[in-house]
Every structure is written in C-alpha cells, then in structure tokens.
Write an enzyme that holds these catalytic residues in place. Sequence first.
Site, PDB file in Angstrom:
ATOM      1  N   ASP A  12     108.836  -5.374  33.778  1.00 24.30           N
ATOM      2  CA  ASP A  12     107.508  -5.690  34.288  1.00 24.30           C
ATOM      3  C   ASP A  12     107.631  -5.856  35.807  1.00 24.30           C
ATOM      4  O   ASP A  12     108.738  -5.869  36.358  1.00 24.30           O
ATOM      5  CB  ASP A  12     107.034  -6.982  33.613  1.00 24.30           C
ATOM      6  CG  ASP A  12     105.725  -7.499  34.188  1.00 24.30           C
ATOM      7  OD1 ASP A  12     104.750  -6.722  34.231  1.00 24.30           O
ATOM      8  OD2 ASP A  12     105.676  -8.676  34.593  1.00 24.30           O
ATOM      9  N   ALA A  14     105.057  -8.016  38.518  1.00 25.06           N
ATOM     10  CA  ALA A  14     104.753  -9.344  39.065  1.00 25.06           C
ATOM     11  C   ALA A  14     105.303 -10.444  38.167  1.00 25.06           C
ATOM     12  O   ALA A  14     105.086 -10.452  36.956  1.00 25.06           O
ATOM     13  CB  ALA A  14     103.243  -9.514  39.225  1.00 25.06           C
ATOM     14  N   ALA A  45      92.392 -18.388  34.737  1.00 27.28           N
ATOM     15  CA  ALA A  45      92.820 -17.056  35.149  1.00 27.28           C
ATOM     16  C   ALA A  45      94.198 -16.713  34.611  1.00 27.28           C
ATOM     17  O   ALA A  45      94.469 -15.562  34.262  1.00 27.28           O
ATOM     18  CB  ALA A  45      92.823 -16.958  36.676  1.00 27.28           C
ATOM     19  N   MET A  49      97.391 -13.590  31.263  1.00 33.24           N
ATOM     20  CA  MET A  49      98.192 -12.800  32.193  1.00 33.24           C
ATOM     21  C   MET A  49      99.197 -11.906  31.461  1.00 33.24           C
ATOM     22  O   MET A  49      99.780 -12.296  30.469  1.00 33.24           O
ATOM     23  CB  MET A  49      98.937 -13.722  33.161  1.00 33.24           C
ATOM     24  CG  MET A  49      99.627 -12.993  34.296  1.00 33.24           C
ATOM     25  SD  MET A  49      98.472 -12.039  35.318  1.00 33.24           S
ATOM     26  CE  MET A  49      97.578 -13.362  36.107  1.00 33.24           C
ATOM     27  N   LYS A  53      94.126  -5.430  33.220  1.00 27.31           N
ATOM     28  CA  LYS A  53      93.204  -6.321  33.918  1.00 27.31           C
ATOM     29  C   LYS A  53      91.787  -6.310  33.336  1.00 27.31           C
ATOM     30  O   LYS A  53      91.122  -7.345  33.340  1.00 27.31           O
ATOM     31  CB  LYS A  53      93.198  -5.988  35.416  1.00 27.31           C
ATOM     32  CG  LYS A  53      94.528  -6.304  36.088  1.00 27.31           C
ATOM     33  CD  LYS A  53      94.905  -7.783  35.936  1.00 27.31           C
ATOM     34  CE  LYS A  53      96.316  -8.085  36.415  1.00 27.31           C
ATOM     35  NZ  LYS A  53      97.291  -8.131  35.338  1.00 27.31           N
ATOM     36  N   HIS A  56      92.047  -8.534  30.438  1.00 31.49           N
ATOM     37  CA  HIS A  56      92.215  -9.887  30.966  1.00 31.49           C
ATOM     38  C   HIS A  56      90.848 -10.483  31.333  1.00 31.49           C
ATOM     39  O   HIS A  56      90.527 -11.621  30.958  1.00 31.49           O
ATOM     40  CB  HIS A  56      93.116  -9.813  32.208  1.00 31.49           C
ATOM     41  CG  HIS A  56      93.548 -11.135  32.741  1.00 31.49           C
ATOM     42  ND1 HIS A  56      94.849 -11.394  33.112  1.00 31.49           N
ATOM     43  CD2 HIS A  56      92.867 -12.281  32.983  1.00 31.49           C
ATOM     44  CE1 HIS A  56      94.943 -12.638  33.560  1.00 31.49           C
ATOM     45  NE2 HIS A  56      93.751 -13.195  33.497  1.00 31.49           N
ATOM     46  N   ARG A 160      98.902  -3.721  26.926  1.00 31.80           N
ATOM     47  CA  ARG A 160      99.664  -4.757  26.234  1.00 31.80           C
ATOM     48  C   ARG A 160      98.752  -5.664  25.402  1.00 31.80           C
ATOM     49  O   ARG A 160      97.648  -5.956  25.835  1.00 31.80           O
ATOM     50  CB  ARG A 160     100.407  -5.621  27.265  1.00 31.80           C
ATOM     51  CG  ARG A 160     101.384  -4.858  28.120  1.00 31.80           C
ATOM     52  CD  ARG A 160     101.789  -5.720  29.295  1.00 31.80           C
ATOM     53  NE  ARG A 160     102.841  -5.067  30.082  1.00 31.80           N
ATOM     54  CZ  ARG A 160     103.197  -5.498  31.283  1.00 31.80           C
ATOM     55  NH1 ARG A 160     102.609  -6.542  31.820  1.00 31.80           N
ATOM     56  NH2 ARG A 160     104.151  -4.873  31.944  1.00 31.80           N
ATOM     57  N   ASP A 186     107.579 -11.665  31.861  1.00 29.18           N
ATOM     58  CA  ASP A 186     107.345 -13.100  31.996  1.00 29.18           C
ATOM     59  C   ASP A 186     106.118 -13.577  31.231  1.00 29.18           C
ATOM     60  O   ASP A 186     105.756 -14.747  31.333  1.00 29.18           O
ATOM     61  CB  ASP A 186     107.192 -13.469  33.486  1.00 29.18           C
ATOM     62  CG  ASP A 186     105.966 -12.816  34.119  1.00 29.18           C
ATOM     63  OD1 ASP A 186     105.046 -13.537  34.562  1.00 29.18           O
ATOM     64  OD2 ASP A 186     105.917 -11.568  34.167  1.00 29.18           O
TER      65      ASP A 186
END
Length: 271
Positions: A12, A14, A45, A49, A53, A56, A160, A186
């Site tokens: 991944d 970030a 927010a 994660m 997006k 999200h 994902r 992460d």
Amino acid sequence: MIHSSIGAVILDWAGTVLDHGSRAPMAAFVKAFAHSGVTITVEDARGPMGMAKRDHIRLVGAAVNQAWRARHGHDFNETDMEAIFAVFEPLNVAAVKTPEHSTLIGGAQAALAWCQARGIRIGSTTGYTRPIMEELAPLAAAQGFTPEVMVCAGDLPAGRPAPLQMWYAMAKMGIWPASSVMKCDDTPPGIGEARNAGCWAVGFALSGNIAGLSEAEMAEASEAERAVMRARATAELMEAGAHLVVDSIADLPRAVAEIEARMAGGESPAL
C-alpha cells in the site's frame, strides 16, 4: 504448487510506505464535507480508510446522515457523494504534494533495498485515485520507491476489500501463485484485499491510519503510549485477517523471514 519463499511484496502507499500516519486525506475529507455545510471529525474521516475514496465518502456520508439530512433536507445520496468527491480529490492532490505527506517512512529505503537484494519483486495497490497518484508517484520515485506496478482506486470495477487490485497487480507482474505473494497494509480494507486475493497479509501498526501520528509525534510518544497504540492497531488488523502485524515497513525483512518460516512449515495464507 508449494512455495517456501516470498516472490513478491505488494505494498500500500499512504501509511505503509510514505505519509506516516496516513494524514494527507484527513483534512481533505473534513474540508470537503464542510464545503457542503456538514461538520465531520477526523475520526469520522479515518473510519473507512483504505477503501477507494468514493466508497470511503459513501460510508462517511452514511455515518453522518442525520446531520446531512438536517442540513440538506434529504438523506446522503450518490449525487451528494459525487459532489463531495469533486471537492475532495483536488484537496487530496494538493496535500500529497507537500513534503510532510510524501516523505518515505523511516526504514523504507533500507527495507526496499533488502527486498531487491533478495530478488523479491515490489508492486503496489492504493486507495488513492490515479490523478492523486500522478502527483505522488514521482515524489516517491525521487526517494527510491518505484514499484513495478501501481494499481489505483477506480482502475477496476471494485476496490478494497475486493481482491481485484491485487489480482491485477499480480497479473501485470506475472507473479503466481498468490501464496507466494505478501501484501503489506495499514488498514483493515487493505488486509481484507490481501486475504480475499489468497495472499499473505501483513499489517503495519504504528506507521498507519489507526495510530494516525506523524513520525515526529510517534517519536515523542512514550513506550507505554506506543504500546497502547500498537495493541489497538494489532487487534484491528488481526481481526481483519492479518497473518502478522509489525510496527512499520522498517520491520519488513523480519516479516518476510517470519512468513517464510511459516511457509517452510507447510502453512498457507488460506489457513
């Protein structure tokens, strides 16, 4: 086919390779919703994660639907999601271009060099869209992170935790079977992506979204504070299906060694 060694690591971006704490999207999400007159918190927010997006934003919108209905007179819908996304993406592009959000996490360069020396190939998937990555990837390349493939949110019909980005990355790299591939992430959706693809899933506890601290902030934390953050992140990532959780990409060589030991013992990621 039984393998006893890792042939490729899919990373991944970030919170995994760069942007310690995965902080670039946070202000962008908060500002994008504020632009539509609805206040969200950083915790709101952070919740989904790792997902694409648009997905999200859908989940954040659902979480604050009561406030959205009070402000706009209707439930959060697809038109609202697209309006938020149109504001969010340029904000995220601007954020990732700053040094604080584009710098490789400590130990990344050494870990990548270790993989290269062992012949372990490097690919990547991300919850970021391609316009965001077109700005971020050159900044990472200047620091030595140049994965063979970069699969972005929106490149495929589902993001994902669907396995499509992983399968596409493996297909482009010509790497198989999935049991010879290790995915590092992460976030729970990124761990789910790995498990659904049939790969080994390794979580990063302290460098990512769950802890949420910059590298400097993490360095200032006490060992007791880090232990609490590590325990929380480990629990969330293991619940999502991680085979192993380590602190950060600096621990990648140790993670590979541990997974390879499990492979040599006959274990597979499907177990």
